[in-house]
Design a protein around this motif. Structure first.
Motif, PDB file in Angstrom:
ATOM      1  N   ARG A   1       1.178 -39.880  61.313  1.00 42.43           N
ATOM      2  CA  ARG A   1       0.170 -40.013  61.823  1.00 42.43           C
ATOM      3  C   ARG A   1      -0.998 -39.228  62.491  1.00 42.43           C
ATOM      4  NH1 ARG A   1       2.151 -42.107  66.385  1.00 42.43           N
ATOM      5  NH2 ARG A   1       0.822 -41.110  67.740  1.00 42.43           N
ATOM      6  N   SER A   2      -1.721 -39.460  62.863  1.00 42.21           N
ATOM      7  CA  SER A   2      -3.012 -39.265  63.031  1.00 42.21           C
ATOM      8  C   SER A   2      -3.675 -38.742  64.508  1.00 42.21           C
ATOM      9  CB  SER A   2      -3.711 -39.443  61.440  1.00 42.21           C
ATOM     10  OG  SER A   2      -4.288 -40.609  62.214  1.00 42.21           O
ATOM     11  N   MET A   3      -4.489 -37.958  64.644  1.00 44.60           N
ATOM     12  CA  MET A   3      -5.862 -37.980  65.467  1.00 44.60           C
ATOM     13  C   MET A   3      -7.121 -37.799  65.453  1.00 44.60           C
ATOM     14  SD  MET A   3      -4.704 -37.699  69.294  1.00 44.60           S
ATOM     15  CE  MET A   3      -3.068 -37.121  68.815  1.00 44.60           C
ATOM     16  N   ASP A   4      -7.447 -39.081  66.104  1.00 44.49           N
ATOM     17  CA  ASP A   4      -8.740 -38.738  65.975  1.00 44.49           C
ATOM     18  C   ASP A   4      -9.599 -38.174  67.717  1.00 44.49           C
ATOM     19  OD1 ASP A   4     -10.136 -40.113  63.763  1.00 44.49           O
ATOM     20  OD2 ASP A   4      -9.987 -41.898  64.602  1.00 44.49           O
ATOM     21  N   VAL A   5     -10.610 -37.371  67.000  1.00 44.26           N
ATOM     22  CA  VAL A   5     -10.505 -36.141  68.623  1.00 44.26           C
ATOM     23  C   VAL A   5     -12.654 -36.176  69.063  1.00 44.26           C
ATOM     24  CG1 VAL A   5     -10.723 -34.201  70.005  1.00 44.26           C
ATOM     25  CG2 VAL A   5      -8.440 -34.350  68.060  1.00 44.26           C
ATOM     26  N   THR A  48      -5.211 -42.028  59.136  1.00 47.27           N
ATOM     27  CA  THR A  48      -5.897 -43.049  60.059  1.00 47.27           C
ATOM     28  C   THR A  48      -7.093 -42.676  60.233  1.00 47.27           C
ATOM     29  OG1 THR A  48      -3.541 -44.396  59.637  1.00 47.27           O
ATOM     30  CG2 THR A  48      -5.092 -45.184  60.838  1.00 47.27           C
ATOM     31  N   SER A  49      -7.526 -43.477  60.062  1.00 47.73           N
ATOM     32  CA  SER A  49      -9.377 -42.874  61.602  1.00 47.73           C
ATOM     33  C   SER A  49     -10.002 -44.286  61.891  1.00 47.73           C
ATOM     34  CB  SER A  49     -10.177 -41.330  60.770  1.00 47.73           C
ATOM     35  OG  SER A  49     -11.074 -41.389  61.110  1.00 47.73           O
ATOM     36  N   HIS A  53      -2.922 -42.851  66.003  1.00 49.90           N
ATOM     37  CA  HIS A  53      -2.577 -43.570  64.970  1.00 49.90           C
ATOM     38  C   HIS A  53      -1.376 -43.076  64.677  1.00 49.90           C
ATOM     39  CE1 HIS A  53      -7.399 -44.954  65.727  1.00 49.90           C
ATOM     40  NE2 HIS A  53      -7.637 -43.133  65.562  1.00 49.90           N
ATOM     41  N   GLY A  54      -0.693 -44.717  64.361  1.00 47.08           N
ATOM     42  CA  GLY A  54       0.459 -44.383  63.711  1.00 47.08           C
ATOM     43  C   GLY A  54       0.160 -45.028  61.966  1.00 47.08           C
ATOM     44  N   ARG A  55       0.218 -46.112  61.730  1.00 48.61           N
ATOM     45  CA  ARG A  55       0.109 -45.770  59.988  1.00 48.61           C
ATOM     46  C   ARG A  55      -0.826 -46.656  59.832  1.00 48.61           C
ATOM     47  NH1 ARG A  55       4.305 -46.400  56.651  1.00 48.61           N
ATOM     48  NH2 ARG A  55       6.861 -45.859  56.873  1.00 48.61           N
ATOM     49  N   LYS A  56      -1.386 -47.391  61.210  1.00 48.62           N
ATOM     50  CA  LYS A  56      -2.397 -48.267  61.550  1.00 48.62           C
ATOM     51  C   LYS A  56      -3.738 -47.701  62.051  1.00 48.62           C
ATOM     52  CE  LYS A  56      -0.083 -52.603  59.657  1.00 48.62           C
ATOM     53  NZ  LYS A  56       0.109 -54.447  60.236  1.00 48.62           N
ATOM     54  N   VAL A  57      -5.003 -47.866  61.890  1.00 49.64           N
ATOM     55  CA  VAL A  57      -6.003 -47.783  63.011  1.00 49.64           C
ATOM     56  C   VAL A  57      -4.921 -48.650  64.787  1.00 49.64           C
ATOM     57  CG1 VAL A  57      -7.768 -48.276  64.233  1.00 49.64           C
ATOM     58  CG2 VAL A  57      -7.824 -47.747  61.549  1.00 49.64           C
ATOM     59  N   SER A  58      -5.123 -48.203  65.992  1.00 50.96           N
ATOM     60  CA  SER A  58      -4.711 -48.213  66.969  1.00 50.96           C
ATOM     61  C   SER A  58      -6.005 -49.153  67.656  1.00 50.96           C
ATOM     62  CB  SER A  58      -4.482 -46.932  67.900  1.00 50.96           C
ATOM     63  OG  SER A  58      -3.452 -45.498  67.098  1.00 50.96           O
ATOM     64  N   ALA A  69      -1.429 -37.485  74.373  1.00 53.68           N
ATOM     65  CA  ALA A  69      -2.086 -38.950  73.537  1.00 53.68           C
ATOM     66  C   ALA A  69      -0.845 -39.005  72.768  1.00 53.68           C
ATOM     67  CB  ALA A  69      -3.423 -38.494  72.523  1.00 53.68           C
ATOM     68  N   ASP A  70      -0.609 -37.769  71.494  1.00 53.49           N
ATOM     69  CA  ASP A  70       0.205 -37.877  70.301  1.00 53.49           C
ATOM     70  C   ASP A  70       2.081 -39.093  70.884  1.00 53.49           C
ATOM     71  OD1 ASP A  70       1.208 -38.031  67.748  1.00 53.49           O
ATOM     72  OD2 ASP A  70       2.194 -35.682  68.565  1.00 53.49           O
TER      73      ASP A  70
END
Length: 561
Positions: free
Chosen positions: A43-47, A20-21, A107-112, A148-149
């Motif tokens: 789970r993902s992370m935008d930086v 997710t991004s 983010h989880g399954r959806k964009v936060s 953040a995570d």
């Protein structure tokens, strides 16, 4: 065979799952695009690194809006820190073009969407530092990823001007100073205006910082220029009332810098300074960091904020009404003063060498100089009353660390907490002590938590680099991140979805309760009236002595009576 097919299908699904991004994000200056990576199952992370929040600042000017850019700005690398001295003060590093910030969005399954925001202000004595912090093998101290995570919050770290370019002041309207504070304020305002596009809640911004960054957090709460922008705040080892936090005679150092760069010290000084090469100005801003018991270095930290009548319209102690609706956590490390005693009394760190009692006397004489010999004698009696007839070597050394910890950090922080609670309307107030022993092997066996020891835990380094830590250190990190992110979400460190080791009561009533944070934090860690005997001494007994030769640096006489 069927089991293997299911297993292979599951592996394929997990390996091809799309992270997710946010993709490219629209800001007031233009589009920005960062990087995205997985941080766990679903789970993902935008930086976003190096996002401009203001234009390159003019020399000794407030920050101005960025003019913007066309196309998509790739924000994948940290910007240079602001122009500053190196740690040894013998060279320079950084750039004048430095007003950038960094953003971590989980983010989880959806964009936060609607996430709380935590904006970090770094420390460094207003002399050095940057938004990314120290770096070892691409592991940056102020990476916001673990916070953040684990806490499900957006983390922002910001640059601001330091040294002469950030805090030089002539003490009047010609060169008012506080440019670094204005940079921080511009970053807070930018986040408030733009963070919704990154999935953040603009009405739920928590600022936090350590040391000079912690005092900066307090200044940002107290200035009228942040009204409505900040919801909560956390100060780690520093408040606006610390004796090093405000320079009450900035003209003297401005003239010293002027002489070094060949400028006059009369009416033409400021114009000359503004035309001087910025590198020369930076190199001229060295501080005397060679302390002694008779001349402690805390009295040499003169590149700091000033009461300018604008950002700080009055003494910080009179401005706490501006924070009446800002929830506040403030605390210290139990041996915060050790970093200073290492300069002032080097024998403290020599296991074989003794520290003379005379060093204690000289240090207290220096810290109480404004009140004269009688105050120094009273302080000596206060700090040695438990020694007995023949104090041990370690007892003397611990006492010196306690003196500097109390004077430089603990007492001012307790006063700030008291003033915040006293003026609070909707705001909540919380106090803490961090006491996990230092991990540095060269330190004495009696050593507690030194200045800045908390940072590695707050930023989750025991999880990032697990081989460098023991399981107990991961417990400490979990405690910090849980309390900090719960507080960012709700204004209550006990509520917010993250598990905590013990209920943390508010700093209200006569108890003035606090929580002692370490790897054993539990039901016995809630305490009250932190070092009350020594707080009373510095705020009441000491202040009762008449001034003899200079302004008192702890403006506290009427606040705890």
């Amino acid at each position: 065979m069927e089991v293997w097919r299911l297993f292979a299908a599951l592996c394929l699904l997990l390996s091809t799952a799309h992270a997710t991004s946010l993709g490219a994000v629209y800001t007031e200056g233009g589009m920005v695009e960062g990087t995205n990576h997985k941080v766990g199952l679903f789970r993902s992370m935008d930086v976003f690194k190096g996002v401009p929040f203001a234009a390159q600042p003019g020399r000794f000017e407030k920050p101005k809006p960025h003019p913007g850019w066309s196309g998509i700005l790739k924000t994948k690398d940290f910007a240079k820190r602001c122009l500053q001295l190196t740690l040894l003060q013998n060279n320079k590093r950084g750039s004048e073009d430095c007003l950038y910030l960094n953003i971590w969005v989980p983010h989880g399954r959806k964009v936060s969407t609607g996430l709380p925001v935590m904006l970090y202000i770094f420390g460094g004595g207003y002399l050095v530092g940057g938004s990314q912090g120290a770096n070892f093998l691409n592991n940056y101290l102020y990476s916001g990823e673990e916070i953040a995570d684990r806490g499900d919050v957006i983390v922002v770290t910001v640059n601001y001007r330091v040294g002469t370019l950030g805090f030089l002041s002539s003490g009047d309207s010609e060169l008012p100073g506080n440019y670094g504070l204005w940079d921080q304020q511009a970053a807070i305002a930018w986040v408030h205006r733009n963070i919704r596009a990154f999935g953040g809640d603009a009405e739920n911004i928590t600022i936090f910082g350590e040391s000079a960054g912690a005092a900066s957090v307090n200044f940002q709460m107290l200035t009228p220029h942040n009204k409505g922008l900040i919801r909560r705040a956390i100060s780690q080892s520093g408040v606006a009332l610390c004796p090093w936090a405000v320079n009450r005679n900035p003209r003297a150092f401005a003239e010293e810098v002027a002489r070094k760069v060949g400028c006059p010290t009369d009416a033409g000084m400021v114009n000359c300074l503004k035309m001087t090469d910025p590198v020369e100005l930076t190199l001229a801003g060295t501080l005397n960091l060679k302390g002694s018991p008779a001349h402690p270095i805390v009295q040499n930290l003169v590149l700091s904020p000033v009461i300018d009548g604008d950002f700080l319209p009055d003494d910080p102690s009179t401005l706490f009404h501006n924070a009446a609706d800002i929830d506040y956590i403030a605390g210290i490390n139990d041996m915060d003063g050790h970093i200073f005693t290492g300069f002032d009394v080097p024998s403290v760190n020599q296991p074989i060498q003794s520290t003379p009692v005379e060093d204690v006397q000289q240090l207290l004489t220096a810290l109480t100089r404004a009140k004269g010999p009688a105050a120094a004698a009273a302080a000596m009696q206060q700090y040695t009353s438990s020694w007995g007839g023949k104090p041990g070597k370690d007892e003397i050394k611990r006492t010196i660390v306690e003196i500097e910890t109390d004077y430089i950090f603990l007492v001012p922080t307790q006063i700030a907490l008291y003033l915040h609670a006293k003026h609070a309307k909707t705001a909540r107030t919380y106090s803490y002590l961090f006491s996990e022993p230092s991990r540095l092997p060269a330190y004495p066996s009696w050593m507690g938590a030194d200045h800045a020891d908390d940072l590695q835990y707050v930023f989750g380094k025991p999880f990032t680099t697990p081989l460098g830590y023991f399981p107990r250190h991961r417990k400490v990190s979990k405690h910090f991140i849980s309390y900090w992110t719960n507080f960012a979400k709700t204004g209550d460190p006990n509520v917010g979805g993250s598990e905590i080791p013990v209920f943390w009561p508010r700093f209200i009533g006569e108890g003035h309760q606090f929580v002692d944070i370490n790897h054993n934090t539990g039901k016995d860690s809630v305490k009250q009236k932190m070092r009350s005997r020594f707080v009373y001494f510095w705020t009441t007994t000491y202040m009762s002595f008449p001034n003899v030769n200079e302004t008192v640096s702890l403006p506290v006489d009427q606040y705890l009576s």
